[in-house]
Design a protein around this motif. Structure first.
Motif, short mmCIF file in Angstrom:
data_model
loop_
_atom_site.label_atom_id
_atom_site.label_comp_id
_atom_site.label_asym_id
_atom_site.label_seq_id
_atom_site.Cartn_x
_atom_site.Cartn_y
_atom_site.Cartn_z
N THR A 23 85.18 157.95 97.80
CA THR A 23 85.64 158.74 96.55
C THR A 23 85.16 160.06 96.68
O THR A 23 86.20 161.09 96.40
CB THR A 23 85.01 158.28 95.40
OG1 THR A 23 85.46 156.73 95.42
CG2 THR A 23 85.38 158.89 94.04
N TRP A 27 87.94 163.41 96.87
CA TRP A 27 87.82 164.62 95.83
C TRP A 27 87.68 166.00 96.59
O TRP A 27 88.25 166.84 96.22
CB TRP A 27 86.81 164.07 95.14
CG TRP A 27 87.18 163.48 93.92
CD1 TRP A 27 88.50 163.01 93.35
CD2 TRP A 27 86.26 162.51 93.25
NE1 TRP A 27 88.27 162.18 92.34
CE2 TRP A 27 87.07 161.67 92.02
CE3 TRP A 27 84.80 162.56 92.93
CZ2 TRP A 27 86.36 160.89 91.24
CZ3 TRP A 27 84.11 161.52 92.11
CH2 TRP A 27 85.15 160.76 91.11
N THR A 239 91.13 157.26 94.18
CA THR A 239 89.85 157.63 93.95
C THR A 239 89.15 156.97 92.35
O THR A 239 88.24 156.67 92.10
CB THR A 239 89.52 159.21 93.77
OG1 THR A 239 90.48 159.95 93.12
CG2 THR A 239 89.59 159.69 95.32
N LEU A 242 88.61 153.65 93.23
CA LEU A 242 87.20 153.36 93.84
C LEU A 242 86.19 153.54 92.96
O LEU A 242 85.08 153.00 93.01
CB LEU A 242 87.15 154.23 95.32
CG LEU A 242 88.45 153.83 96.16
CD1 LEU A 242 88.32 154.96 97.11
CD2 LEU A 242 88.24 152.47 96.68
N TRP A 243 86.33 154.70 92.08
CA TRP A 243 85.18 155.26 91.44
C TRP A 243 84.97 154.18 90.16
O TRP A 243 83.61 154.07 90.19
CB TRP A 243 85.75 156.82 90.74
CG TRP A 243 84.73 157.38 89.90
CD1 TRP A 243 84.71 157.15 88.60
CD2 TRP A 243 83.17 157.76 90.13
NE1 TRP A 243 83.57 157.86 87.97
CE2 TRP A 243 82.88 158.39 88.90
CE3 TRP A 243 82.96 158.30 91.36
CZ2 TRP A 243 81.62 158.95 89.08
CZ3 TRP A 243 81.43 158.85 91.37
CH2 TRP A 243 80.85 159.14 90.18
N ASP A 307 88.79 164.67 89.01
CA ASP A 307 89.75 164.11 90.46
C ASP A 307 90.65 165.07 90.85
O ASP A 307 91.72 164.87 91.65
CB ASP A 307 90.49 162.81 89.74
CG ASP A 307 91.25 163.34 88.71
OD1 ASP A 307 91.93 162.24 88.22
OD2 ASP A 307 91.57 164.25 88.42
#
Length: 307
Positions: A23, A27, A239, A242-243, A307
């Motif tokens: 992640t 980013w 992301t 995943l986050w 993000d």
């Protein structure tokens, strides 16, 4: 069904630390991707609208498949719209113009002030008291930003203007992170992110209308298109998944340790990939900002990264 299987695979088979590292890497590379896209054909608001609008649509589809609903209570609609206006619309506007005006590495370093803004806004909102070391973190971080600005060169129309907009982007994301807290007691972070993203598409696209009409689509290079696809699908949609999965597995405090790496990895990647240069004053400023983050962490975990 497919989204549910994918979600369970990510949650059960991939360690949380791997999810967090991926992640933050995605980013961090986004600063470079946006800078490249803006320098190779895209107008700023066109890039932001394609990236955020497309990403919100895809993520909303994923969330609907996952939860079978995007419904919220009627009384929460105005708050969602307010979050879209402050946390997303103003954030995206500030961010894309910050990257256009300043170097990607400089903007990345400025994002190290995010946890400081979280503490300040929580104090202004009356939800948190600031102790002495809070104020030390605030002063340290903004001194670091001053060093970055002093070493960047240019006037208010250049790097310094980009730094001010970078600070605005960090501040608006911090405000969003705090304001969304009460809603997270009633809805999943997936649903909230999907709805706020969809609500922000309309004002963002309306603001971008003139640039969309003026955009020379033939001037956009193939790599610039790849950059916007990266920003949309990897640095936004993937992301988020995943986050949120990592936070669900190990909690926000541990996850935020990785998020603190984003500004410095972002600056390093921009220097490495784009060939940007950083003077010693900017490097020292980045170190001072990092020190401010360390001081702030003595009291509370930092906010999630933008993000």
């Amino acid at each position: 069904m497919a989204s549910g299987l994918a979600s369970r695979f990510v949650r059960n088979r991939i360690p949380a630390d791997v999810l967090l590292l991926l992640t933050v890497l995605f980013w961090s590379f986004n600063f470079t991707a946006v800078k490249y896209g803006l320098g190779n054909g895209f107008l700023p608001l066109v890039y932001a609208t394609l990236r955020f609008g497309g990403g919100s649509a895809v993520f909303s589809g994923y969330t609907y498949a996952r939860e079978r609903s995007l419904r919220i209570r009627r009384r929460d609609v105005l708050l969602i719209l307010g979050l879209a206006g402050v946390g997303i619309y103003l954030n995206q506007m500030s961010f894309v113009y910050a990257v256009q005006l300043a170097s990607a590495s400089t903007v990345a370093l400025v994002f190290g002030t995010l946890p400081i803004f979280v503490a300040l806004i929580a104090w202004l909102a009356g939800t948190e008291r600031l102790a002495l070391h809070h104020w030390a973190a605030v002063l340290t971080s903004f001194f670091g930003v001053a060093l970055v600005a002093g070493g960047s060169g240019g006037g208010l129309s250049g790097n310094v203007g980009g730094i001010l907009l970078g600070l605005a982007a960090a501040a608006t994301w911090a405000a969003y992170s705090i304001a969304i807290g009460p809603l997270m007691q009633r809805y999943s972070p997936y649903r909230l992110s999907a709805l706020v993203g969809l609500a922000a598409i309309v004002p963002l696209a309306a603001t971008a209308a003139l640039q969309l009409a003026r955009q020379d689509w033939g001037s956009i290079t193939a790599l610039a298109w790849l950059a916007v696809l990266y920003s949309m699908l990897l640095a936004f949609v993937l992301t988020n998944v995943l986050w949120f999965t990592a936070i669900d597995k190990v909690g926000a405090a541990r996850s935020s340790l990785y998020a603190n790496l984003q500004p410095f990895l972002g600056a390093f990647i921009a220097v490495l990939v784009l060939g940007e240069t950083m003077g010693w004053l900017q490097i020292v400023g980045g170190i001072v900002i990092a020190a401010g983050i360390v001081i702030a962490r003595q009291a509370r975990p930092p906010a999630p990264a933008v993000d």
